[in-house]
Write an enzyme that holds these catalytic residues in place. Structure first.
Site, short mmCIF file in Angstrom:
data_model
loop_
_atom_site.label_atom_id
_atom_site.label_comp_id
_atom_site.label_asym_id
_atom_site.label_seq_id
_atom_site.Cartn_x
_atom_site.Cartn_y
_atom_site.Cartn_z
N SER A 81 59.97 31.81 94.74
CA SER A 81 61.34 31.30 94.62
C SER A 81 62.07 31.91 93.44
CB SER A 81 61.33 29.78 94.43
OG SER A 81 61.03 29.14 95.63
N HIS A 127 66.73 25.36 92.46
CA HIS A 127 65.56 24.47 92.57
C HIS A 127 64.43 24.89 91.62
CE1 HIS A 127 63.75 27.35 95.56
NE2 HIS A 127 62.64 26.88 95.04
N ASP A 139 71.83 27.10 96.36
CA ASP A 139 70.57 27.19 95.61
C ASP A 139 70.60 28.40 94.69
OD1 ASP A 139 68.05 26.64 94.69
OD2 ASP A 139 67.01 27.28 96.52
#
Length: 234
Positions: free
Chosen positions: A180, A41, A86
């Site tokens: 992230s 992502h 992910d």
């Protein structure tokens, strides 16, 4: 990272910063001289990768910038499910050499065990609601929890997503917005990639969700070896 402190400048040589024309986007982890692992992502059209960084204001002499030469996302990833697989592997446009603030972190040799102590780090928000960017990466220690500990807080995270649950059940220490793609390092091994969490960050009973790196070892090694058609486990 909320609830942490400034990282020691020498303890995150594998941590990379991913940024684009809008600024800082994500972190990633250098796994050898020309490959970086991050979250799927975190993908954006025009990003660059900074290696060997610590402070945004005081640059390290050995900082390097690279562009992505190739990007690999699991071909069997369900694109409408952001939490599924992910993980993204990035080949750099040229190799980096080890230096004072740059060195890779190897893939895990065994899966992580529940109860182990894990290190989190990143340039993400240090406050849980409004985003406050630190000048330097912050680090904290959390625990690897049983998947069941994340089930009540995250019904949307399905078992087949191959994730890890890590944090402090009473809250207070957690990865946060813009962390992230960075690493979860348990007992010295690179076990997770920062993927998902609650907002505000660091809530009790809502630990963080991390992509389980060990399950992707074969895929990563196949891609690096040149088998670019390799698929991820289902």
């Amino acid at each position: 990272v909320v609830g942490g402190d400034e990282c020691n400048i020498n303890e995150h040589r594998f941590l990379v910063a991913i940024f684009n024309s809008n600024g800082f986007v994500c972190s990633g982890t250098l796994i050898n001289q020309e490959w970086v692992l991050t979250a799927a992502h975190c993908d954006s059209t025009d990003f660059q990768i900074k290696l060997g960084a610590h402070s945004k204001k005081v640059l390290n002499e050995d900082e390097q910038i690279r562009n992505p030469k190739e990007k690999f996302i699991c071909p069997n990833k369900k694109n409408d499910e952001v939490l599924d697989k992910d993980i993204m592997l990035i080949k750099l446009d040229s190799r980096v050499s080890n230096s004072e603030h740059i060195a890779p972190l190897s893939l895990p040799s065994s899966p992580p065990s529940v109860g182990s102590v894990c290190h989190i780090m990143g340039w993400g928000s240090i406050t849980p609601i409004e985003v406050t960017f630190p000048d330097v990466p912050h680090c904290a220690y959390i625990n690897l929890l049983d998947d069941a500990a994340c089930q009540p807080g995250y019904p949307e995270v399905l078992p087949e997503y191959r994730t890890l649950c890590a944090g402090i059940l009473e809250g207070g220490k957690d990865t946060c917005n813009y962390d992230s793609g960075g690493p979860l390092i348990c007992n010295g091994q690179f076990q997770g990639i920062v993927s998902y969490g609650a907002h505000p960050c660091g809530q009790s009973l809502k630990p963080g969700i991390y992509t389980k790196v060990f399950d992707y070892n074969d895929w990563i090694q196949s891609i690096i070896a040149g088998n670019t058609a390799a698929t991820c486990p289902p």
